[in-house]
Structure formats: structure tokens, C-alpha cells
Design an enzyme around this catalytic site. Structure first.
Site, mmCIF file in Angstrom:
data_model
loop_
_atom_site.group_PDB
_atom_site.id
_atom_site.type_symbol
_atom_site.label_atom_id
_atom_site.label_comp_id
_atom_site.label_asym_id
_atom_site.label_seq_id
_atom_site.Cartn_x
_atom_site.Cartn_y
_atom_site.Cartn_z
ATOM 1 N N HIS A 75 0.860 -1.197 0.000
ATOM 2 C CA HIS A 75 0.000 0.000 0.000
ATOM 3 C C HIS A 75 0.886 1.233 0.000
ATOM 4 C CE1 HIS A 75 -3.005 2.954 0.939
ATOM 5 N NE2 HIS A 75 -3.961 2.053 1.075
ATOM 6 N N HIS A 115 -4.313 5.171 -3.709
ATOM 7 C CA HIS A 115 -5.521 5.965 -3.846
ATOM 8 C C HIS A 115 -5.287 6.864 -5.060
ATOM 9 C CE1 HIS A 115 -6.502 5.657 0.760
ATOM 10 N NE2 HIS A 115 -6.350 4.486 0.180
ATOM 11 N N ASP A 234 -15.301 7.789 5.721
ATOM 12 C CA ASP A 234 -14.106 6.921 5.707
ATOM 13 C C ASP A 234 -13.482 6.732 7.092
ATOM 14 O OD1 ASP A 234 -11.809 5.482 5.182
ATOM 15 O OD2 ASP A 234 -10.769 7.095 4.147
#
Length: 292
Positions: A75, A115, A234
Site C-alpha cells: 500500500h 488511492h 471513511d
């Protein structure tokens, strides 16, 4: 209820303090067979390649514990914003993303999750143009790593809260065959996709298939959420403790498209809490009646 034959591919976001070598063993210890890691400290711009000893021990234990590298995900760091209209931030983001891809390659990790980024008020078209330019640059430099675009919530100029935006990124990139998707259940629910209802999942999958193709989805971030449907907040929650809940997650895991993918937890807590959440997910999955 009858238990299905298929074993879940499941794991969590794992700590890397002290080196990557700890990850395979700790993945097994918490009941996982898949994992996600950061390639470096996610709150810093600087990153360096892992030392050779760390890499050797990591790769050795991947084999020792019979883990499948197809189920590993890196990530990207929190600071990366390849949609940024600010040249200094964009250039630093591209530079860091390129190093992250090199780290992935050294560790034999094929997939790097990002993202898509925020256009910071400059507009979707500007943001998508910047994302495409960045991805073309980094994917040209490191050809062994695939980029996974993660769905996000609609706030702060974010791009990637629907799959039309994902399609526009993918179709403009030079290497569309190396771009996939990670579906985050918390982000999806908070963005208005009701993954707790069969009709909501059907609608979601129809949109994904229409825009980018079902085959693009490679990973699931399996997170409960503290917030309500369409809140665009979120905030992740532990499994069964949020608004998806046990019954909602049971509906989600009943869908074979999602339950057949690597399920990676980004829920609050560390290894002990992740072990509990993995056990809960397995329990929920085992309670689903097998198809006749």
C-alpha cells in the site's frame, strides 16, 4: 448450514517495524494466508530499498510458510498524491511512487495499491490527467509491478469514488493491462454502495463490469465502517462492530466474486485484534449455506 470447501484467502495489514522478514511468520500466526504492508514509513517522503539480508529472509519465509505471492499487496504511503495540481507535490509523489515500485520488485510483490488522489479543487479532468501522466512515468520505469487503484469516498476533491472515474484513468494509460482495482468495503459503503444487501451488490458489480470489467478487481479491503451509508466519512471499524455488521458482511461474503479474492483487513488495532477479526470473518463465512 454447511461449510463450503473453498478456503478463504485472508489476511491483514501487517507491521514492518524492524524489517520485512517478520511478515510471513506473523501472517500465519494471526490465521492469515495473505497480507498487505507499507513499503516504508507511510508518513514520510523518504524511502529506501530494503537491505539484502531482510529480502533474503523475507523470501525464504514466504516459501517456508507456503504463501502465494499473488496474495501480497503493498500500500502506497499516505503522502502520495499523483492527482495534485501542485507541481512540487506531484513531482515528489511520482518520485516516491517509483521507489515504492522498486521496493515491491525487490520483495517479489507484484501489486502496489494507491488511492488515485485528490485534484484539490482544480477539477476532475485536471486530476485524471495528472494521475495518468504519473502512472505512465512510473510504470515505464518498473515493468514488473501492477498498480491497484482503490475506491475512495467523495470528499476533498478525491478521484476514484465511482468506477467511471477509474475507467477514464485506465483507458488513458499506456499499460492498462497492468492496472487493477482494490475494492474497499468501508469506502464503498460510505460512498453510497450498499454492500450489505444483495441488490446493492448486484448494482455495484453491474457498474464495475460496465465501466472496467469484473476481472479488474484483484483485492478486497475488508473493513467494517463507523459511518452510515453514503456518509463519505471513511472511518474503519473492527469486523462486526460497525454499520456493515455481521449480517451485512455475511451478505457480502455470500457473493463469490468478492469472497474468492484476497480479503485484507485494515481494521483498528494490531496483530492480536487482526487475529480476532480474521477468526470472525472465517466464522461468518462458514455460516453461509453452501449452494446446492
Amino acid at each position: 448450514m454447511s461449510k463450503k470447501d473453498k478456503e478463504l484467502i485472508i489476511g491483514a495489514h501487517m507491521p514492518i517495524g524492524g524489517g520485512f522478514a517478520r511478515v510471513p511468520r506473523e501472517t500465519i500466526e494471526i490465521g492469515g494466508n495473505a497480507f498487505q504492508i507499507f513499503p516504508h514509513n507511510p508518513r514520510q517522503w523518504n524511502a529506501k530499498l530494503p537491505n539484502e539480508d531482510d529480502v533474503v529472509h523475507f523470501l525464504r519465509d514466504v516459501k517456508k510458510y507456503n504463501l502465494n505471492p499473488e496474495y501480497f499487496l503493498c500500500h502506497s504511503g499516505y503522502l502520495v498524491n499523483v492527482a495534485s495540481p501542485r507541481d512540487d507535490v506531484w513531482e515528489k509523489s511520482v518520485e516516491l511512487l517509483a521507489i515504492e515500485m522498486k521496493i515491491c520488485a525487490k520483495l517479489g510483490i507484484k501489486y502496489l495499491n494507491i488511492h488515485p488522489g485528490s485534484h484539490l479543487g482544480e477539477g476532475e479532468e485536471v486530476g485524471i490527467e495528472r494521475i495518468v501522466k504519473a502512472l505512465n512515468l512510473v510504470m515505464e520505469k518498473e515493468k514488473s509491478v501492477h498498480i491497484m487503484l482503490e475506491n475512495v469516498v467523495m470528499k476533498g476533491g478525491n478521484i476514484g469514488y465511482n468506477f467511471s472515474q477509474m475507467r477514464r484513468i485506465i483507458e488513458q494509460c499506456k499499460y492498462p493491462e497492468r492496472i487493477g482495482l482494490t475494492f474497499d468495503t468501508c469506502h464503498g459503503y460510505d460512498a453510497g454502495y450498499d454492500v450489505t444487501k444483495p441488490e446493492g451488490i448486484k448494482k455495484l458489480l453491474e457498474e464495475i463490469d460496465r465501466e472496467v470489467g469484473i476481472g479488474r478487481i484483484k483485492f478486497v479491503h475488508l473493513n467494517d465502517t463507523k459511518n452510515t451509508l453514503g456518509s463519505n466519512k471513511d472511518r474503519h471499524e473492527n469486523i462486526g462492530n460497525g454499520n456493515l455488521g455481521v449480517e451485512g458482511l455475511k451478505v457480502f461474503l455470500s457473493n463469490p466474486v468478492f469472497s474468492s479474492l484476497p480479503l485484507l483487513l485494515e481494521t483498528p488495532g494490531d496483530n492480536p485484534e487482526h487475529a480476532e477479526d480474521i477468526a470472525k470473518i472465517k466464522e461468518i463465512y462458514d455460516s453461509i449455506e453452501a449452494p446446492n
